[in-house]
Design a protein around this motif. Structure first.
Motif, mmCIF file in Angstrom:
data_model
loop_
_atom_site.group_PDB
_atom_site.id
_atom_site.type_symbol
_atom_site.label_atom_id
_atom_site.label_comp_id
_atom_site.label_asym_id
_atom_site.label_seq_id
_atom_site.Cartn_x
_atom_site.Cartn_y
_atom_site.Cartn_z
ATOM 1 N N ALA A 52 0.860 -1.180 0.000
ATOM 2 C CA ALA A 52 0.000 0.000 0.000
ATOM 3 C C ALA A 52 0.898 1.232 0.000
ATOM 4 O O ALA A 52 1.691 1.422 0.916
ATOM 5 N N GLY A 53 0.767 2.036 -1.042
ATOM 6 C CA GLY A 53 1.591 3.234 -1.123
ATOM 7 C C GLY A 53 1.599 3.804 -2.520
ATOM 8 O O GLY A 53 1.029 3.209 -3.447
ATOM 9 N N PHE A 54 2.192 4.975 -2.677
ATOM 10 C CA PHE A 54 2.318 5.618 -3.978
ATOM 11 C C PHE A 54 0.951 5.891 -4.609
ATOM 12 O O PHE A 54 0.792 5.874 -5.820
ATOM 13 N N GLY A 55 -0.063 6.087 -3.754
ATOM 14 C CA GLY A 55 -1.389 6.450 -4.242
ATOM 15 C C GLY A 55 -2.365 5.309 -4.416
ATOM 16 O O GLY A 55 -3.440 5.501 -4.986
ATOM 17 N N GLY A 56 -2.041 4.116 -3.934
ATOM 18 C CA GLY A 56 -2.980 3.001 -4.070
ATOM 19 C C GLY A 56 -2.325 1.668 -3.808
ATOM 20 O O GLY A 56 -1.321 1.574 -3.086
ATOM 21 N N LEU A 57 -2.888 0.600 -4.404
ATOM 22 C CA LEU A 57 -2.259 -0.718 -4.384
ATOM 23 C C LEU A 57 -1.136 -0.705 -5.401
ATOM 24 O O LEU A 57 -1.346 -0.409 -6.577
ATOM 25 N N ALA A 58 0.072 -1.046 -4.962
ATOM 26 C CA ALA A 58 1.242 -0.954 -5.833
ATOM 27 C C ALA A 58 2.073 -2.231 -5.739
ATOM 28 O O ALA A 58 1.906 -3.041 -4.819
ATOM 29 N N VAL A 59 2.977 -2.394 -6.702
ATOM 30 C CA VAL A 59 3.958 -3.471 -6.669
ATOM 31 C C VAL A 59 5.332 -2.878 -6.960
ATOM 32 O O VAL A 59 5.455 -1.849 -7.626
ATOM 33 N N MET A 60 6.343 -3.548 -6.441
ATOM 34 C CA MET A 60 7.730 -3.141 -6.687
ATOM 35 C C MET A 60 8.593 -4.390 -6.761
ATOM 36 O O MET A 60 8.189 -5.473 -6.326
ATOM 37 N N ASP A 61 9.795 -4.239 -7.324
ATOM 38 C CA ASP A 61 10.766 -5.317 -7.265
ATOM 39 C C ASP A 61 11.181 -5.537 -5.808
ATOM 40 O O ASP A 61 11.025 -4.651 -4.965
ATOM 41 N N SER A 62 11.738 -6.697 -5.540
ATOM 42 C CA SER A 62 12.179 -6.987 -4.174
ATOM 43 C C SER A 62 13.320 -6.073 -3.735
ATOM 44 O O SER A 62 13.638 -6.001 -2.548
ATOM 45 N N SER A 63 13.914 -5.341 -4.701
ATOM 46 C CA SER A 63 14.949 -4.363 -4.385
ATOM 47 C C SER A 63 14.369 -2.994 -4.042
ATOM 48 O O SER A 63 15.100 -2.089 -3.638
#
Length: 285
Positions: A194-205
């Protein structure tokens, strides 16, 4: 004394109903909203083999439907394991262990020590040996990586609030960014948050951030075992986000803390509404 009992009243925040008209008979009167009914269970987690659910029970009973007053049985309060269908409930310890996450091999769990201000810890399912992995500094919502080598979690206090990652023994801690409520993808390459304005995904890095469902505020996220869906709760609703179709589906209202079984065809969650009471309110479904 075997059953230590405390009665507590949960009352909604007072709302001022002052009117600009001096003739208004309610001018300046402070009114109170309806009582806020408590959850009875919190934050279930489905085991990797699909046979067991881990959850914390607050020991609450005897809720008054008019006032919201309730009682606590401290003998019942604690961390539980149960069969997937809710049978064979067994209390394994009295500690307040929140936001549990199963190790991929199913022999241990990571969790947050709630009463002490938030520290990440781990223990086997017997709870015979509890190992604290972090200091007490507002650390919550651990999630074990699919290979069992790392744990991602979030920190609510400054400095460096947000997502953190570390080895499963607590070493090599790294700050990933200002986001919360992490959940690993099944292949271990990405983290939903949860972040960056909503439901988000990021690399494990912590790189390559992508917002999937903007204008949403998840408070618990669960990636489906096959990786095609992300379940999350927020604002009292339960949602499913389909990665392939880029669509958001509302699954239920007055619901929180979803956790999917290994087949991805069932979810355990808390059904809870703060504004009404029934025998089902605050229970696991």
């Amino acid at each position: 004394m075997r059953n230590a009992v405390i009665a507590l009243a949960l009352i909604a925040v007072a709302v001022c109903t002052c009117s600009k008209r001096s003739s208004d008979p309610d001018d300046g009167i402070i009114t109170y909203g309806p009582p806020m009914y408590p959850p009875i269970w919190e934050m279930p987690a489905w085991s990797p083999d699909g046979m067991t659910i881990a959850c914390f029970c607050l020991g609450i009973y005897g809720i008054d439907s008019a006032s919201g007053l309730y009682q606590i049985d401290f003998d019942k309060r604690g961390f539980y394991l149960m069969d997937w269908d809710g049978m064979n409930m067994r209390k394994v310890c009295s500690y307040e262990l929140g936001t549990p996450s199963w190790h991929p091999n199913g022999d241990s769990l990571a969790f947050s020590l709630f009463p002490y201000g938030g520290a990440i810890a781990k223990a086997d399912t017997t709870m015979d040996s509890l190992i604290q992995l972090t200091e007490v500094d507002g650390y919550f919502y651990p999630d074990w990586s699919p290979d069992g080598k790392r744990i991602v979690f979030h920190k609510i206090f400054a400095p460096y609030a947000g997502l953190w990652i570390m080895d499963s023994d607590g070493a090599n801690r790294k700050h990933l960014g200002l986001a919360y409520y992490p959940s690993w993808s099944p292949d271990g390459t990405r983290i939903a948050c949860a972040g960056f304005g909503g439901l988000a995904v990021m690399d494990s890095s912590g790189m390559n951030i992508e917002v999937l469902a903007p204008n949403n505020g998840p408070d618990k996220i669960c990636w489906s075992p096959a990786g095609e869906d992300i379940f999350f709760s927020g604002y009292g609703y339960l949602f499913k986000y389909s990665i392939e179709s880029d669509s958001l589906i509302e699954l239920d209202v007055c619901s929180a803390f979803p956790s999917a079984n290994p087949d991805g065809d069932r979810i355990v969650y808390l059904h809870h509404c703060i504004s009404w009471f029934s025998p089902q309110n605050g229970q696991l479904f």
